[in-house]
Design a protein around this motif. Structure first.
Motif, PDB file in Angstrom:
ATOM      1  N   VAL A  20       0.833  -1.211   0.000  1.00  0.00           N
ATOM      2  CA  VAL A  20       0.000   0.000   0.000  1.00  0.00           C
ATOM      3  C   VAL A  20       0.866   1.258   0.000  1.00  0.00           C
ATOM      4  O   VAL A  20       0.517   2.264  -0.628  1.00  0.00           O
ATOM      5  CB  VAL A  20      -0.965  -0.010   1.207  1.00  0.00           C
ATOM      6  CG1 VAL A  20      -1.654   1.340   1.375  1.00  0.00           C
ATOM      7  CG2 VAL A  20      -2.018  -1.100   1.025  1.00  0.00           C
ATOM      8  N   THR A  21       1.998   1.201   0.679  1.00  0.00           N
ATOM      9  CA  THR A  21       2.919   2.337   0.668  1.00  0.00           C
ATOM     10  C   THR A  21       3.403   2.624  -0.746  1.00  0.00           C
ATOM     11  O   THR A  21       3.530   3.784  -1.160  1.00  0.00           O
ATOM     12  CB  THR A  21       4.126   2.053   1.591  1.00  0.00           C
ATOM     13  OG1 THR A  21       3.659   1.838   2.922  1.00  0.00           O
ATOM     14  CG2 THR A  21       5.102   3.225   1.587  1.00  0.00           C
ATOM     15  N   THR A  22       3.657   1.563  -1.505  1.00  0.00           N
ATOM     16  CA  THR A  22       4.063   1.723  -2.906  1.00  0.00           C
ATOM     17  C   THR A  22       2.968   2.397  -3.718  1.00  0.00           C
ATOM     18  O   THR A  22       3.232   3.269  -4.549  1.00  0.00           O
ATOM     19  CB  THR A  22       4.395   0.348  -3.522  1.00  0.00           C
ATOM     20  OG1 THR A  22       5.404  -0.282  -2.726  1.00  0.00           O
ATOM     21  CG2 THR A  22       4.898   0.487  -4.951  1.00  0.00           C
ATOM     22  N   VAL A  23       1.716   1.999  -3.466  1.00  0.00           N
ATOM     23  CA  VAL A  23       0.582   2.598  -4.173  1.00  0.00           C
ATOM     24  C   VAL A  23       0.397   4.053  -3.752  1.00  0.00           C
ATOM     25  O   VAL A  23       0.165   4.935  -4.589  1.00  0.00           O
ATOM     26  CB  VAL A  23      -0.707   1.800  -3.908  1.00  0.00           C
ATOM     27  CG1 VAL A  23      -1.910   2.497  -4.527  1.00  0.00           C
ATOM     28  CG2 VAL A  23      -0.578   0.385  -4.458  1.00  0.00           C
ATOM     29  N   ALA A  24       0.501   4.319  -2.453  1.00  0.00           N
ATOM     30  CA  ALA A  24       0.297   5.684  -1.946  1.00  0.00           C
ATOM     31  C   ALA A  24       1.305   6.659  -2.536  1.00  0.00           C
ATOM     32  O   ALA A  24       1.001   7.849  -2.708  1.00  0.00           O
ATOM     33  CB  ALA A  24       0.388   5.691  -0.421  1.00  0.00           C
ATOM     34  N   THR A  28      -2.508  11.069  -4.506  1.00  0.00           N
ATOM     35  CA  THR A  28      -3.815  10.978  -3.854  1.00  0.00           C
ATOM     36  C   THR A  28      -4.864  10.332  -4.749  1.00  0.00           C
ATOM     37  O   THR A  28      -5.622   9.468  -4.314  1.00  0.00           O
ATOM     38  CB  THR A  28      -4.287  12.375  -3.436  1.00  0.00           C
ATOM     39  OG1 THR A  28      -3.306  12.964  -2.585  1.00  0.00           O
ATOM     40  CG2 THR A  28      -5.616  12.286  -2.685  1.00  0.00           C
ATOM     41  N   ALA A  30      -4.504   8.302  -7.359  1.00  0.00           N
ATOM     42  CA  ALA A  30      -4.221   6.890  -7.585  1.00  0.00           C
ATOM     43  C   ALA A  30      -4.560   6.065  -6.352  1.00  0.00           C
ATOM     44  O   ALA A  30      -5.135   4.970  -6.456  1.00  0.00           O
ATOM     45  CB  ALA A  30      -2.754   6.698  -7.959  1.00  0.00           C
ATOM     46  N   TYR A  31      -4.231   6.598  -5.175  1.00  0.00           N
ATOM     47  CA  TYR A  31      -4.533   5.868  -3.945  1.00  0.00           C
ATOM     48  C   TYR A  31      -6.038   5.769  -3.728  1.00  0.00           C
ATOM     49  O   TYR A  31      -6.549   4.715  -3.311  1.00  0.00           O
ATOM     50  CB  TYR A  31      -3.874   6.546  -2.744  1.00  0.00           C
ATOM     51  CG  TYR A  31      -4.077   5.803  -1.448  1.00  0.00           C
ATOM     52  CD1 TYR A  31      -3.409   4.601  -1.222  1.00  0.00           C
ATOM     53  CD2 TYR A  31      -4.934   6.285  -0.464  1.00  0.00           C
ATOM     54  CE1 TYR A  31      -3.593   3.902  -0.039  1.00  0.00           C
ATOM     55  CE2 TYR A  31      -5.125   5.592   0.719  1.00  0.00           C
ATOM     56  CZ  TYR A  31      -4.454   4.405   0.929  1.00  0.00           C
ATOM     57  OH  TYR A  31      -4.648   3.708   2.088  1.00  0.00           O
ATOM     58  N   HIS A  34      -7.339   3.168  -6.044  1.00  0.00           N
ATOM     59  CA  HIS A  34      -6.948   1.856  -5.534  1.00  0.00           C
ATOM     60  C   HIS A  34      -7.918   1.385  -4.456  1.00  0.00           C
ATOM     61  O   HIS A  34      -8.418   0.253  -4.486  1.00  0.00           O
ATOM     62  CB  HIS A  34      -5.525   1.951  -4.975  1.00  0.00           C
ATOM     63  CG  HIS A  34      -5.066   0.729  -4.245  1.00  0.00           C
ATOM     64  ND1 HIS A  34      -4.671  -0.421  -4.890  1.00  0.00           N
ATOM     65  CD2 HIS A  34      -4.942   0.483  -2.906  1.00  0.00           C
ATOM     66  CE1 HIS A  34      -4.313  -1.337  -3.990  1.00  0.00           C
ATOM     67  NE2 HIS A  34      -4.474  -0.800  -2.793  1.00  0.00           N
ATOM     68  N   GLN A  35      -8.200   2.256  -3.501  1.00  0.00           N
ATOM     69  CA  GLN A  35      -9.082   1.896  -2.405  1.00  0.00           C
ATOM     70  C   GLN A  35     -10.504   1.620  -2.891  1.00  0.00           C
ATOM     71  O   GLN A  35     -11.174   0.691  -2.413  1.00  0.00           O
ATOM     72  CB  GLN A  35      -9.097   3.002  -1.351  1.00  0.00           C
ATOM     73  CG  GLN A  35      -7.792   3.139  -0.578  1.00  0.00           C
ATOM     74  CD  GLN A  35      -7.465   1.876   0.212  1.00  0.00           C
ATOM     75  OE1 GLN A  35      -6.465   1.211  -0.028  1.00  0.00           O
ATOM     76  NE2 GLN A  35      -8.303   1.524   1.165  1.00  0.00           N
ATOM     77  N   THR A 167       5.212  -0.160 -10.849  1.00  0.00           N
ATOM     78  CA  THR A 167       4.480   1.098 -10.633  1.00  0.00           C
ATOM     79  C   THR A 167       5.187   2.274 -11.305  1.00  0.00           C
ATOM     80  O   THR A 167       4.521   3.245 -11.681  1.00  0.00           O
ATOM     81  CB  THR A 167       4.308   1.397  -9.128  1.00  0.00           C
ATOM     82  OG1 THR A 167       5.563   1.268  -8.462  1.00  0.00           O
ATOM     83  CG2 THR A 167       3.280   0.470  -8.499  1.00  0.00           C
ATOM     84  N   LEU A 172      -0.643   2.878 -11.286  1.00  0.00           N
ATOM     85  CA  LEU A 172      -1.544   2.042 -10.501  1.00  0.00           C
ATOM     86  C   LEU A 172      -1.797   0.699 -11.167  1.00  0.00           C
ATOM     87  O   LEU A 172      -1.913  -0.329 -10.490  1.00  0.00           O
ATOM     88  CB  LEU A 172      -2.866   2.778 -10.274  1.00  0.00           C
ATOM     89  CG  LEU A 172      -3.905   2.052  -9.416  1.00  0.00           C
ATOM     90  CD1 LEU A 172      -3.376   1.782  -8.014  1.00  0.00           C
ATOM     91  CD2 LEU A 172      -5.205   2.864  -9.350  1.00  0.00           C
TER      92      LEU A 172
END
Length: 204
Positions: A20-24, A28, A30-31, A34-35, A167, A172
């Motif tokens: 999740v840190t990689t995605v974050a 904002t 993209a995160y 993702h969620q 990434t 994403l």
């Protein structure tokens, strides 16, 4: 039984935090996408979790009754039911990805980012169903060391490294490709372990 199961959960949580840190780090929007894609996918994997709990219970009961054949049959039945339901949901994810995301947010940019991740994970639903249900069956047999090895390998040797690698060029979508490869890896791993029948000889 408890120590490998606890280690599996600990490694999984740390691995998911790293992922999740990689995605974050992608930003904002993209995160958020993702969620929301994960939220949409939960329509599928929450019922899959219920089939996994059923497999855990039924395998344990069968072995307790001295009927490993019944344990095997019940686990495969739960797997088939989960496969049917989750594969059908995968079709809906692919066709109606935009509409599903639109339920949660009205931001066109976030929706656009989340469409292809949700469509991509549609193809991993059969593997996810197999992974969830048969890992539940293995836990019901007390074969928690096997689930620890497969889960740890999937997260730390597949998902996290691939997410870091992909990434950069793919954003994403790269993170979700890594997730899909991990789910298929673990699905195959759990299937092969369960098919081997070694779980029926674990002393509890």
């Amino acid at each position: 039984i408890g120590l490998p199961a606890g280690a599996e959960q600990m490694l999984m949580r740390i691995g998911m935090m790293t992922y999740v840190t990689t995605v974050a780090a992608l930003g904002t929007q993209a995160y958020a996408a993702h969620q929301l894609a994960l939220q949409g996918e939960s329509i599928s994997y929450m019922p899959g979790f219920c089939f996994a709990v059923a497999a855990t219970t039924l395998v344990g009961q069968g072995l307790g009754a001295g009927r490993p054949d019944r344990s095997r049959r019940d686990a495969y039945l739960a797997q088939r039911l989960a496969l049917l339901f989750m594969s059908a949901m995968g079709v809906l994810f692919f066709i109606f990805a935009r509409q599903i995301l639109d339920v949660f947010i009205d931001d066109p940019a976030v929706i656009a980012l989340g469409i292809w991740p949700l469509r991509l994970v549609a193809f991993s639903q059969p593997a996810l169903a197999t992974m969830m249900v048969l890992s539940g069956g293995l836990r019901g047999a007390g074969d928690t060391r096997a689930t620890l090895v497969v889960t740890a390998a999937g997260l730390w040797l597949v998902r996290v490294p691939l997410a870091i690698l992909l990434t950069g060029p793919l954003g994403l979508l790269g993170a979700w490709i890594a997730m899909g490869v991990d789910l298929n890896f673990r699905g195959v791993g759990m299937f092969l372990r369960f098919r081997s029948g070694k779980w029926a000889r674990v002393r509890v």
